[in-house]
Write a protein that holds these residues in place. Structure first.
Motif, mmCIF file in Angstrom:
data_model
loop_
_atom_site.group_PDB
_atom_site.id
_atom_site.type_symbol
_atom_site.label_atom_id
_atom_site.label_comp_id
_atom_site.label_asym_id
_atom_site.label_seq_id
_atom_site.Cartn_x
_atom_site.Cartn_y
_atom_site.Cartn_z
ATOM 1 N N ASP A 23 0.760 -1.130 -0.006
ATOM 2 C CA ASP A 23 0.033 0.224 0.077
ATOM 3 C C ASP A 23 0.979 1.259 0.123
ATOM 4 O O ASP A 23 1.701 1.410 0.848
ATOM 5 N N ARG A 24 0.815 2.086 -1.060
ATOM 6 C CA ARG A 24 1.507 3.356 -1.187
ATOM 7 C C ARG A 24 0.784 4.606 -1.116
ATOM 8 O O ARG A 24 1.262 5.553 -1.553
ATOM 9 N N VAL A 25 -0.435 4.432 -0.524
ATOM 10 C CA VAL A 25 -1.264 5.603 -0.555
ATOM 11 C C VAL A 25 -0.870 6.290 0.629
ATOM 12 O O VAL A 25 -0.972 5.634 1.618
ATOM 13 N N THR A 26 -0.521 7.611 0.420
ATOM 14 C CA THR A 26 -0.377 8.461 1.708
ATOM 15 C C THR A 26 -1.572 8.634 2.681
ATOM 16 O O THR A 26 -2.620 8.582 1.934
ATOM 17 N N VAL A 27 -1.457 8.872 3.923
ATOM 18 C CA VAL A 27 -2.485 9.152 4.674
ATOM 19 C C VAL A 27 -3.421 10.358 4.586
ATOM 20 O O VAL A 27 -4.631 10.464 4.170
ATOM 21 N N PRO A 28 -2.687 11.570 3.938
ATOM 22 C CA PRO A 28 -3.388 12.575 3.614
ATOM 23 C C PRO A 28 -4.283 12.362 2.248
ATOM 24 O O PRO A 28 -5.353 12.982 2.332
ATOM 25 N N ALA A 29 -3.515 11.741 1.321
ATOM 26 C CA ALA A 29 -4.410 11.495 0.111
ATOM 27 C C ALA A 29 -5.529 10.828 0.567
ATOM 28 O O ALA A 29 -6.802 11.198 -0.275
ATOM 29 N N ALA A 30 -5.523 9.607 1.470
ATOM 30 C CA ALA A 30 -6.802 8.780 1.684
ATOM 31 C C ALA A 30 -7.663 9.667 2.362
ATOM 32 O O ALA A 30 -8.784 9.588 1.973
ATOM 33 N N CYS A 31 -7.341 10.409 3.128
ATOM 34 C CA CYS A 31 -8.249 11.203 4.169
ATOM 35 C C CYS A 31 -8.972 12.420 3.115
ATOM 36 O O CYS A 31 -10.159 12.516 3.276
ATOM 37 N N GLY A 32 -8.127 13.000 2.215
ATOM 38 C CA GLY A 32 -8.944 13.970 1.365
ATOM 39 C C GLY A 32 -9.879 13.129 0.508
ATOM 40 O O GLY A 32 -10.918 13.674 0.159
ATOM 41 N N ALA A 33 -9.559 11.842 0.038
ATOM 42 C CA ALA A 33 -10.477 11.079 -0.866
ATOM 43 C C ALA A 33 -11.607 10.647 -0.085
ATOM 44 O O ALA A 33 -12.780 10.787 -0.661
ATOM 45 N N ALA A 34 -11.680 10.587 1.328
ATOM 46 C CA ALA A 34 -12.596 10.212 2.273
ATOM 47 C C ALA A 34 -13.626 11.306 2.183
ATOM 48 O O ALA A 34 -14.804 11.083 2.187
ATOM 49 N N VAL A 35 -13.037 12.707 2.238
ATOM 50 C CA VAL A 35 -13.878 13.657 2.274
ATOM 51 C C VAL A 35 -14.487 13.951 1.220
ATOM 52 O O VAL A 35 -15.914 14.310 1.199
ATOM 53 N N LEU A 36 -13.771 13.869 0.069
ATOM 54 C CA LEU A 36 -14.611 14.004 -1.346
ATOM 55 C C LEU A 36 -15.527 13.052 -1.601
ATOM 56 O O LEU A 36 -16.520 13.392 -2.069
ATOM 57 N N LEU A 37 -15.501 11.639 -0.898
ATOM 58 C CA LEU A 37 -16.390 10.776 -1.220
ATOM 59 C C LEU A 37 -17.667 11.373 -0.607
ATOM 60 O O LEU A 37 -18.946 11.018 -0.785
ATOM 61 N N ALA A 38 -17.431 11.756 0.638
ATOM 62 C CA ALA A 38 -18.670 12.124 1.662
ATOM 63 C C ALA A 38 -19.330 13.205 0.743
ATOM 64 O O ALA A 38 -20.395 13.269 0.711
ATOM 65 N N CYS A 39 -18.393 14.042 0.409
ATOM 66 C CA CYS A 39 -19.131 15.369 -0.537
ATOM 67 C C CYS A 39 -19.797 14.714 -1.794
ATOM 68 O O CYS A 39 -21.006 15.129 -1.940
ATOM 69 N N VAL A 40 -19.297 13.712 -2.407
ATOM 70 C CA VAL A 40 -20.234 13.235 -3.377
ATOM 71 C C VAL A 40 -21.271 12.503 -3.073
ATOM 72 O O VAL A 40 -22.446 12.795 -3.632
ATOM 73 N N ALA A 41 -21.273 11.761 -2.005
ATOM 74 C CA ALA A 41 -22.524 11.096 -1.368
ATOM 75 C C ALA A 41 -23.489 12.012 -1.242
ATOM 76 O O ALA A 41 -24.533 11.981 -1.375
ATOM 77 N N GLY A 42 -22.984 13.224 -0.551
ATOM 78 C CA GLY A 42 -24.208 14.346 0.105
ATOM 79 C C GLY A 42 -24.741 14.766 -1.458
ATOM 80 O O GLY A 42 -25.983 14.977 -1.355
#
Lengths: 333, 304
Positions: free
Chosen positions: B77-96
């Protein structure tokens, strides 16, 4: 205004028709017995019902007899539609409570049934428009979207081109009813008012003098426009959009005079319609029609004169030219 | 995974303009399918990429790892923590955004249906007694055509038939599904907003062509649209906006009816769009495969 005009036109038409086609008595009863005509077999009855209802509402509070409705629909569909079919549909609409009817002669005249003047409908629509936060257009497919001023000018030019005659013969579906309408509205004096009548006039003009000498017809308005806001300056541009030209400026009532004025010049060339009388009779509407279309008339005619073949079928290139001409003309004016 | 997962997020920026220009060149029906289809595909890929990024990040959380019986840290796994957190936030935005878009459409349709209930009905037509010219197709089973009296009076009988045929084409073609699909796609990736106006235009053109065929006269169809638009323009003085260089949709529709032109799609654009869609899908799949692989490895390590 429109009621008076339309009424006269319709009466005139009815009078003319009565000579050879007397109205059948007890139409409603006959209709139930009569077999459905061919036209309704080709079109789903729901569609015909919609067309009939639209015609009744478009009549603006004037009761229509089955003959009136039939004439409207024949003009619109270009199909032979039996009177009995229309009567059947009207009776069906009456059964549903969508229309009311009154005795007229030996048959019935029909009116759309309206609840206390459409307040509910208006309130609902306002709510719909307001609440949508500009999202309405993305949910409900709207027939036309809004125009900005440049669009409006370009649109007028396009319609002016569309109303110019084809080099070839006019389409079969449009020719016959148009002629009928022209005849109808020529009957009573000064009745060029309703949309139907206006359309007839424009089509008649198209097949008349312009068809014969398209080049001359295309150029001469240009001279007139350059000369000043004569009566015919509106002719080129607003022939295709008579009702709409004046409607917004002065309400629906003025739509008809605008139409009459816009279309008289070609008609006058054809057979001497009372152009001056009409413009005199409707000074307000006439002025507004000129005011709103004079702009477009200049450039449209200009583009025609400048273009290679005036009166030839306007291509996409011509449209662009006209638009550019419109900008120039707008600045000049 | 490190590169593949980002590609579907960025490709809409390239694919949307290509799809828009391609849509301009194609016949309306094809264009509508192309625009809506590309938008949905691109949105699906980009959302999948976001989900994969966020999920990879989530695997680092001990509870999630415990749930999957994974050994921390996840191998490969080479995904950095900030990238994963950003993706999670964006995903929440998308769902909303998806939920909001969907709910708004349901509410709006219900409201339109209530407005139509106040009108007079005959056949598939509902007439609203209102002087403001307006007309639209109201989807449903059965769909209805809603027209105000102001619009009916602005048109002559033949033009009214054009209007009815146009709205019937919207209903018969289920055009509202196209609009809904694109709205949801836009909620997933904002770059796809670029396709909204072209899709609306393609759908209107599609209905225009159907209406012209139904009445058998393109000029009458063009005139009906033009007159309806002129009648419907607002009477109040509008703030003077700068004249836009591009032509609005209504004059274009009228011109297209008056001068039908053969549609010819530019090959390069088509290839670009096809490449974008293919690449986007391939990268999303590759990322998913990668993700799956890393989980397997982690689980394998656990079982060892």
């Amino acid at each position: 205004m429109p009621e008076a005009h339309g009424g006269r036109a319709a009466r005139g038409a009815r009078g003319a028709r009565a000579a050879h086609a007397p109205q059948p008595a007890h139409e409603a009863r006959e209709a139930h017995e009569a077999p459905e005509a061919a036209a309704s077999a080709r079109r789903p009855s729901g569609e015909l019902e919609a067309s009939v209802l639209a015609a009744l509402w478009a009549a603006d509070g004037r009761p229509l007899t089955p003959a009136d409705v039939q004439r409207d629909l024949v003009a619109a569909l270009g199909a032979d539609l039996a009177r009995t079919t229309v009567t059947t549909i009207l009776a069906r609409l009456h059964d549903k409570g969508a229309v009311s009817r009154t005795r007229a002669g030996r048959g019935y005249a029909y009116l759309p049934a309206q609840d206390p003047p459409g307040l509910a409908a208006r309130r609902m629509r306002t709510e719909l428009d307001k609440s949508a936060e500009g999202q309405r257009g993305t949910v409900l497919a709207r027939f036309v979207s809004e125009l900005d001023p440049a669009d409006e000018r370009l649109l007028r030019e396009l319609l002016a081109q569309a109303s110019q005659p084809d080099p070839g013969p006019p389409p079969a579906s449009g020719a016959n009813p148009a002629g009928r309408h022209a005849a109808d509205s020529a009957g009573p004096p000064g009745a060029g008012g309703t949309g139907a009548g206006g359309r007839g006039a424009s089509a008649a003009a198209g097949t008349g003098p312009h068809g014969a000498s398209a080049g001359a017809g295309g150029v001469s308005p240009a001279a007139e426009v350059a000369g000043g806001p004569g009566v015919s300056s509106a002719a080129g541009a607003s022939a295709g959009l008579p009702g709409a030209a004046a409607e917004v400026a002065a309400g629906p009532g003025a739509g008809s005079p605008g139409a009459g004025l816009g279309e008289t010049p070609p008609a006058a060339g054809a057979g001497g319609a009372p152009a001056p009388t009409e413009s005199g009779a409707w000074p307000g509407g006439g002025a507004s029609a000129l005011g709103s279309t004079g702009y477009a008339a200049g450039p449209a005619a200009e583009a025609d004169a400048a273009g290679s073949a005036p009166g030839s079928d306007g291509g996409a290139g011509a449209g662009i030219d006209a638009r550019r001409g419109g900008d120039l003309g707008g600045e000049a004016g | 995974m490190i590169y593949a997962v980002w590609v579907p997020l960025l490709l809409p920026l390239l694919a949307a303009p290509a799809a828009r220009r391609l849509g301009d060149a194609l016949a309306p029906r094809v264009a509508a399918w192309l625009l809506a289809g590309s938008a949905v595909a691109l949105a699906a890929c980009s959302t999948a990429a976001l989900a994969l990024l966020a999920a990879t990040g989530a695997l680092r959380l001990p509870p999630v790892a415990a749930l999957g019986h994974l050994v921390l840290p996840v191998v490969g796994d080479r995904v950095t923590v900030p990238a994963a957190c950003g993706a999670a936030v964006l995903l929440a935005c998308v769902a909303g955004a998806v939920l909001r878009t969907y709910r708004r459409r349901v509410v709006l349709t219900a409201r339109a249906r209530r407005a139509a209930a106040a009108g007079a009905t005959g056949g598939d037509l509902t007439v609203l007694d209102d002087d403001g010219p307006d007309a639209y197709a109201l989807p449903g089973r059965p769909g209805r055509i809603v027209v105000t009296t102001g619009m009916l009076r602005a048109l002559d009988p033949a033009e009214r038939e054009v209007l009815l045929a146009h709205e019937r084409a919207h209903l018969a073609g289920r055009h509202h599904h196209f609009l809904t699909a694109l709205a949801l796609a836009c909620a997933c990736h904002p770059a796809l907003l670029l396709l909204r106006a072209p899709l609306a235009y393609a759908l209107e053109r599609w209905a225009d062509e159907s209406a012209a065929a139904a009445v058998g006269d393109r000029r009458v169809a063009a005139r009906a649209i033009g007159r309806a638009a002129l009648a419907a323009r607002p009477t109040a003085a509008r703030p003077h906006v700068a004249l836009s260089a591009t032509t609005g949709p209504v004059p274009r529709r009228v011109a297209a009816l008056l001068t039908p032109s053969a549609s010819r799609a530019p090959k390069t654009l088509a290839l670009t769009l096809a490449a974008c869609l293919g690449l986007s899908a391939a990268c999303a799949l590759e990322a998913a495969h990668d993700f799956h692989g890393s989980i397997e490895i982690a689980q394998g390590a656990d079982h060892r």
